[in-house]
Write a protein that holds these residues in place. Sequence first.
Motif, PDB file in Angstrom:
ATOM      1  N   TYR A 179       0.820  -1.210   0.000  1.00 38.58           N
ATOM      2  CA  TYR A 179       0.000   0.000   0.000  1.00 38.58           C
ATOM      3  C   TYR A 179       0.857   1.264   0.000  1.00 38.58           C
ATOM      4  O   TYR A 179       1.740   1.442   0.832  1.00 38.58           O
ATOM      5  N   PHE A 180       0.550   2.126  -0.977  1.00 35.50           N
ATOM      6  CA  PHE A 180       1.205   3.419  -1.128  1.00 35.50           C
ATOM      7  C   PHE A 180       0.127   4.509  -1.171  1.00 35.50           C
ATOM      8  O   PHE A 180      -1.067   4.199  -1.188  1.00 35.50           O
ATOM      9  N   PHE A 181       0.539   5.756  -1.205  1.00 36.50           N
ATOM     10  CA  PHE A 181      -0.408   6.863  -1.240  1.00 36.50           C
ATOM     11  C   PHE A 181      -0.558   7.418  -2.654  1.00 36.50           C
ATOM     12  O   PHE A 181       0.370   7.345  -3.471  1.00 36.50           O
ATOM     13  N   ASP A 182      -1.730   7.992  -2.929  1.00 36.97           N
ATOM     14  CA  ASP A 182      -1.948   8.674  -4.200  1.00 36.97           C
ATOM     15  C   ASP A 182      -1.236  10.020  -4.165  1.00 36.97           C
ATOM     16  O   ASP A 182      -0.736  10.446  -3.114  1.00 36.97           O
ATOM     17  N   PRO A 183      -1.143  10.740  -5.292  1.00 36.40           N
ATOM     18  CA  PRO A 183      -0.393  12.006  -5.313  1.00 36.40           C
ATOM     19  C   PRO A 183      -0.927  13.061  -4.357  1.00 36.40           C
ATOM     20  O   PRO A 183      -0.176  13.929  -3.913  1.00 36.40           O
ATOM     21  N   THR A 184      -2.225  13.009  -4.012  1.00 34.20           N
ATOM     22  CA  THR A 184      -2.807  14.021  -3.131  1.00 34.20           C
ATOM     23  C   THR A 184      -2.779  13.601  -1.662  1.00 34.20           C
ATOM     24  O   THR A 184      -3.224  14.358  -0.803  1.00 34.20           O
ATOM     25  N   VAL A 185      -2.293  12.409  -1.370  1.00 36.01           N
ATOM     26  CA  VAL A 185      -2.221  11.851  -0.015  1.00 36.01           C
ATOM     27  C   VAL A 185      -3.618  11.799   0.615  1.00 36.01           C
ATOM     28  O   VAL A 185      -3.793  12.032   1.808  1.00 36.01           O
ATOM     29  N   GLN A 186      -4.615  11.473  -0.182  1.00 34.31           N
ATOM     30  CA  GLN A 186      -5.981  11.348   0.311  1.00 34.31           C
ATOM     31  C   GLN A 186      -6.449   9.905   0.382  1.00 34.31           C
ATOM     32  O   GLN A 186      -7.417   9.593   1.081  1.00 34.31           O
ATOM     33  N   VAL A 187      -5.767   9.013  -0.345  1.00 34.62           N
ATOM     34  CA  VAL A 187      -6.229   7.641  -0.427  1.00 34.62           C
ATOM     35  C   VAL A 187      -5.037   6.727  -0.675  1.00 34.62           C
ATOM     36  O   VAL A 187      -4.027   7.142  -1.252  1.00 34.62           O
ATOM     37  N   LEU A 188      -5.149   5.480  -0.222  1.00 32.46           N
ATOM     38  CA  LEU A 188      -4.103   4.492  -0.464  1.00 32.46           C
ATOM     39  C   LEU A 188      -4.293   3.842  -1.829  1.00 32.46           C
ATOM     40  O   LEU A 188      -5.424   3.644  -2.284  1.00 32.46           O
ATOM     41  N   VAL A 189      -3.187   3.520  -2.455  1.00 29.56           N
ATOM     42  CA  VAL A 189      -3.193   2.848  -3.755  1.00 29.56           C
ATOM     43  C   VAL A 189      -2.579   1.461  -3.576  1.00 29.56           C
ATOM     44  O   VAL A 189      -1.396   1.346  -3.251  1.00 29.56           O
TER      45      VAL A 189
END
Length: 582
Positions: A179-189
């Motif tokens: 699990y990583f973060f999306d570019p806006t740090v709003q959701v996990l990818v």
Amino acid sequence: MSATATAVRRVLASLAGCLLLAGCVSLPDEGPVRTGEHVGARDEGNLFPYDPRPPQEGEQPIEIVRHFLDAMHATPTSSVVARQFLTVKAQAQWRPDRQMITYADFEAPVGTDRVRIQFNDANSLDAAGRWSGALGEEESELSFELTREDGEWRISGLPDATIVSEEFFAARYQQLALYFFDPTVQVLVPEPVFVPRGGQLATALVRGLLRGPGSGLDGVSQTFIPAGMNLDLSVPVEDGLATVSLRGDAVALDAERVRRMAVQFAWTLRQDPSVRQVQLVVNDTPVTVEDTAGIFDVDTGAEFDPAGPDASPDLLGLRDGRLVSVVGATETATGGPFGRTSLGLRSVAVNLAGNRAAGVAGGGTTLLEGSVRRGDGAGARTLLAGATDLLPPAWDHADRVWSVDRTADGAVLRVSTEGGTARVDVDGITGEQVTAFLVSLDGSRLVAAVRTPGGDEIRISRLAGAGATVRATGAQRLPVGLGEGTSITDIAWQSPTRVLVLQDVAEGLSQVSSVPVDGSPTTSGAGRGEGVVRHDLVQLVASVAPEAPVLAVDSNGTVHELGGDRGMPLPDEGLASLGFGG
């Protein structure tokens, strides 16, 4: 195939059979999970043990290479015996963790001081366990250099890879996610990876996470674990507590970064059912996470759920052109412009929160957006006008509306935000004959069903950037094994990393298959909604939320529940564009 290879094949098949009888399941397991749910992992003690024999006196080069390959099938997993087939220098230099190669079988080995083997149906995975796909014919021929050491043949040069049969891989490895973060740090990818089953599951997951999102994913996902951080040996798990001991530069570890790191570790390690808490230690010092001495629960970070932490469970659809909320067989008109009057909508989609809707009107030429709340007297806003033939739209977590227009020149993808609508070109999808599309809720993946002369295909692209500033990677075909001439009727998300594909099988028969987004081998009947259905289905209705049912609509407008027997009341027939939020 040579008699030797055939014999090895039979041994491996027998081993795989024993493993399956011991309780293993087919590749791959179900993907990532939501808060409080875990993917099962099998203890290594439950796998049929296999202790390969070491080199024997007088073995010739081809025997050495063949028995070396066999030694990589040791269970529990170990390279101790395999290394005995190497020269002393090669033992120190060989890095089997850099790549994994799987194969169906191999041709007869040839050569003496250089033994060559052609592997059939070979695939590769990278160092983190990400599926890289099929190897070409040239890449599938591997060479092994041999020399005499102390009077015996030993391997002096070989690929930096673990090389195993697909049967062994299927029984010994499972698909989970990093699990990583999306570019806006709003959701996990979530990024799917394969990891070995057993007691080292937590260690394998952390090692993969430390390698980062992978090449080519700049702007798609990001990690907050500082580059250069290394794991101390392993991740011990005692009484539900996993201790992650790292070494590296801790200067950049401010409170916010540590919290985001903790979320990544929590979401990744919660897939190990033995882990309930995590302790984070850097350079022998416990790191404070939210006023604790580095100890946090695996349910940390629920607000970053890639399935939508505030996702509405409501089912919605169109009845006589108006948007209605559906609970069982009860329909209630929604508020806002789509529920108050008939705007001639033919399809609609509702955002994750369930408070905004986007609909296609004007016979497919206009894309509208508006509120779903009661008491909101605002009218619908036009996002796009003058289109040719719009497919049903899609929302992501950032409340971006995605649309595909089927023009005379092929598909055109657009994204609409508060600031306007922009075109997004995707090689392999733009200009193609697209029949259905999806955008993942985390906004990182675009999946499309594309009609080709040889049959329909599933293609996937990665989406990078925030807002309307989006770039897309070239779409890759997912080898879903649908067969030549296949007609795909619909697609839907089964989980954040798996897609359900609906296809016609025969008159009165439809099939729903699960397809992993990384192109790895598919499974049949492994999850919600899969299987053959005795109806002519035309639409899938699914949600990435694991507790949500999988529904389908047949050609008569009747709604069916797939893969379950909950006895739940179902909507009346005749609803159009039925779906969950997102």
